[in-house]
Design an enzyme around this catalytic site. Structure first.
Site, PDB file in Angstrom:
ATOM      1  N   PRO A 134      82.350 103.330  21.065  1.00  0.00           N
ATOM      2  CA  PRO A 134      81.328 103.461  22.107  1.00  0.00           C
ATOM      3  C   PRO A 134      81.318 102.304  23.103  1.00  0.00           C
ATOM      4  CG  PRO A 134      80.330 102.870  20.003  1.00  0.00           C
ATOM      5  CD  PRO A 134      81.755 103.230  19.723  1.00  0.00           C
ATOM      6  N   ASN A 135      81.090 102.666  24.349  1.00  0.00           N
ATOM      7  CA  ASN A 135      80.915 101.734  25.474  1.00  0.00           C
ATOM      8  C   ASN A 135      82.208 101.049  25.928  1.00  0.00           C
ATOM      9  OD1 ASN A 135      78.072 102.134  25.730  1.00  0.00           O
ATOM     10  ND2 ASN A 135      77.824 100.944  23.850  1.00  0.00           N
ATOM     11  N   ARG A 176      81.306  95.972  32.050  1.00  0.00           N
ATOM     12  CA  ARG A 176      80.404  95.601  30.980  1.00  0.00           C
ATOM     13  C   ARG A 176      80.583  94.137  30.554  1.00  0.00           C
ATOM     14  NH1 ARG A 176      81.501  97.377  24.755  1.00  0.00           N
ATOM     15  NH2 ARG A 176      79.483  96.711  23.989  1.00  0.00           N
ATOM     16  N   TYR A 196      83.819  90.335  27.495  1.00  0.00           N
ATOM     17  CA  TYR A 196      84.936  91.264  27.293  1.00  0.00           C
ATOM     18  C   TYR A 196      86.047  91.144  28.337  1.00  0.00           C
ATOM     19  CZ  TYR A 196      81.594  93.304  24.066  1.00  0.00           C
ATOM     20  OH  TYR A 196      80.697  93.489  23.045  1.00  0.00           O
ATOM     21  N   ASN A 200      88.971 100.246  17.377  1.00  0.00           N
ATOM     22  CA  ASN A 200      87.898  99.333  17.752  1.00  0.00           C
ATOM     23  C   ASN A 200      86.622 100.165  17.637  1.00  0.00           C
ATOM     24  OD1 ASN A 200      85.949  97.710  18.817  1.00  0.00           O
ATOM     25  ND2 ASN A 200      87.131  97.094  20.628  1.00  0.00           N
ATOM     26  N   ALA A 215      80.164  98.933  18.342  1.00  0.00           N
ATOM     27  CA  ALA A 215      78.961  98.614  17.563  1.00  0.00           C
ATOM     28  C   ALA A 215      78.901  99.375  16.237  1.00  0.00           C
ATOM     29  CB  ALA A 215      77.723  98.926  18.397  1.00  0.00           C
ATOM     30  N   HIS A 229      79.322  97.786  12.804  1.00  0.00           N
ATOM     31  CA  HIS A 229      78.238  97.084  12.110  1.00  0.00           C
ATOM     32  C   HIS A 229      77.256  98.018  11.436  1.00  0.00           C
ATOM     33  CE1 HIS A 229      80.073  94.135  14.663  1.00  0.00           C
ATOM     34  NE2 HIS A 229      79.575  94.656  15.766  1.00  0.00           N
ATOM     35  N   ASP A 284      83.552 105.822   5.443  1.00  0.00           N
ATOM     36  CA  ASP A 284      83.914 106.880   4.488  1.00  0.00           C
ATOM     37  C   ASP A 284      85.083 107.716   4.998  1.00  0.00           C
ATOM     38  OD1 ASP A 284      81.944 106.074   2.764  1.00  0.00           O
ATOM     39  OD2 ASP A 284      80.573 107.732   3.182  1.00  0.00           O
ATOM     40  N   GLU A 310      91.441  97.343  12.053  1.00  0.00           N
ATOM     41  CA  GLU A 310      90.237  97.196  12.879  1.00  0.00           C
ATOM     42  C   GLU A 310      90.466  96.076  13.888  1.00  0.00           C
ATOM     43  OE1 GLU A 310      86.875  95.835  10.628  1.00  0.00           O
ATOM     44  OE2 GLU A 310      85.515  95.919  12.347  1.00  0.00           O
ATOM     45  N   HIS A 351      88.739  93.968  17.429  1.00  0.00           N
ATOM     46  CA  HIS A 351      87.631  93.697  18.348  1.00  0.00           C
ATOM     47  C   HIS A 351      88.127  92.752  19.429  1.00  0.00           C
ATOM     48  CE1 HIS A 351      84.560  95.534  15.819  1.00  0.00           C
ATOM     49  NE2 HIS A 351      85.200  94.998  14.791  1.00  0.00           N
ATOM     50  N   LEU A 352      87.692  92.997  20.657  1.00  0.00           N
ATOM     51  CA  LEU A 352      88.063  92.110  21.768  1.00  0.00           C
ATOM     52  C   LEU A 352      87.435  90.733  21.569  1.00  0.00           C
ATOM     53  CD1 LEU A 352      87.337  94.814  24.437  1.00  0.00           C
ATOM     54  CD2 LEU A 352      89.575  93.739  24.168  1.00  0.00           C
ATOM     55  N   SER A 353      86.147  90.717  21.276  1.00  0.00           N
ATOM     56  CA  SER A 353      85.430  89.448  21.110  1.00  0.00           C
ATOM     57  C   SER A 353      85.498  89.025  19.647  1.00  0.00           C
ATOM     58  CB  SER A 353      83.972  89.628  21.535  1.00  0.00           C
ATOM     59  OG  SER A 353      83.321  90.584  20.701  1.00  0.00           O
ATOM     60  N   ARG A 358      79.289  85.580  17.415  1.00  0.00           N
ATOM     61  CA  ARG A 358      78.226  86.206  18.201  1.00  0.00           C
ATOM     62  C   ARG A 358      76.957  86.386  17.358  1.00  0.00           C
ATOM     63  NH1 ARG A 358      80.527  91.152  21.380  1.00  0.00           N
ATOM     64  NH2 ARG A 358      78.546  90.819  22.454  1.00  0.00           N
ATOM     65  N   ARG A 368      76.299  91.100  14.262  1.00  0.00           N
ATOM     66  CA  ARG A 368      77.703  91.504  14.450  1.00  0.00           C
ATOM     67  C   ARG A 368      78.624  90.890  13.393  1.00  0.00           C
ATOM     68  NH1 ARG A 368      77.608  93.840  19.707  1.00  0.00           N
ATOM     69  NH2 ARG A 368      76.001  92.836  20.956  1.00  0.00           N
TER      70      ARG A 368
HETATM   71  C1  DQA Z   1      83.332  94.940  20.091  1.00  0.00           C
HETATM   72  C2  DQA Z   1      82.318  94.055  19.356  1.00  0.00           C
HETATM   73  C3  DQA Z   1      81.089  94.866  18.963  1.00  0.00           C
HETATM   74  O1  DQA Z   1      80.146  94.028  18.315  1.00  0.00           O
HETATM   75  C4  DQA Z   1      80.430  95.463  20.198  1.00  0.00           C
HETATM   76  O2  DQA Z   1      79.336  96.275  19.822  1.00  0.00           O
HETATM   77  C5  DQA Z   1      81.397  96.216  21.032  1.00  0.00           C
HETATM   78  C6  DQA Z   1      82.700  95.637  21.292  1.00  0.00           C
HETATM   79  C7  DQA Z   1      84.540  94.128  20.598  1.00  0.00           C
HETATM   80  O3  DQA Z   1      85.566  94.729  20.880  1.00  0.00           O
HETATM   81  O4  DQA Z   1      84.447  92.904  20.727  1.00  0.00           O
HETATM   82  O5  DQA Z   1      81.077  97.274  21.571  1.00  0.00           O
HETATM   83  O6  DQA Z   1      83.826  95.916  19.192  1.00  0.00           O
END
Ligand code: DQA
Length: 146
Positions: free
Chosen positions: A9-10, A17, A22, A73, A76, A79, A86, A97, A99-101, A106, A110
């Site tokens: 998502p997002n 964003r 990011y 990725n 959110a 978390h 599952d 898995e 994550h960019l950040s 953080r 998270r």
């Molecule tokens: C994220 C880190 C997550 O905590 C956040 O909700 C994201 C982006 C990352 O790629 O750093 O949407 O997955």
């Protein structure tokens, strides 16, 4: 060899964003880099971006029919989502898995990933390189299994 890449998502909003976190790259920019890197290894990618938890669960379930590995990725949902955890557990396809950040630098909420425990590993904090390192890791893993 085919790898499913799931952006959660997002992540469709990258480039707009929270750029201080990011960066400036859009999702298309990231996907182009992934496609180039995969082509260099003669690996096929199926790339998708999904905002809904259930759609991600569905996509992971479908992957059992064709994918050799998954790069995800979860955004959110990392978390919060027992359902995604599952789904990954259910299909026994090696999953990485990313994550960019750096989620551990953080907010406290998270710091926990519910999916990490069912993934081969987690790469967090390297921006687009998290994806590229994750892709390389997945490819190495699959080559070792050949
Ligand atoms: C994220 C880190 C997550 O905590 C956040 O909700 C994201 C982006 C990352 O790629 O750093 O949407 O997955």
């Amino acid at each position: 060899m085919e790898i499913l890449v799931i952006h959660g998502p997002n992540l469709n909003l990258l480039g707009i964003r929270e750029r201080e976190i990011y960066g400036e790259m859009t999702l298309d920019d990231i996907n182009k880099k992934l496609i180039d890197r995969a082509a260099a290894h003669q690996v096929r990618l199926n790339i998708t971006q999904l905002n809904c938890e259930g759609e991600i669960v569905q996509e992971i379930g479908n992957a059992r029919n064709y994918a050799d590995a998954i790069l995800i990725n979860p955004g959110a949902y990392a978390h919060t989502s027992i359902a995604i955890r599952d789904a990954i557990k259910a299909i026994s396809i090696p999953t990485i898995e990313v994550h960019l950040s750096n989620i551990y630098k953080r907010e406290g909420f998270r710091h926990r990933s519910l999916v990490a425990g069912v993934c081969v590993g987690q790469i967090t904090g390297f921006g687009v390189d998290s994806y590229l390192l994750g892709l390389e890791a997945a490819i190495n893993l699959l080559k070792e299994r050949l």
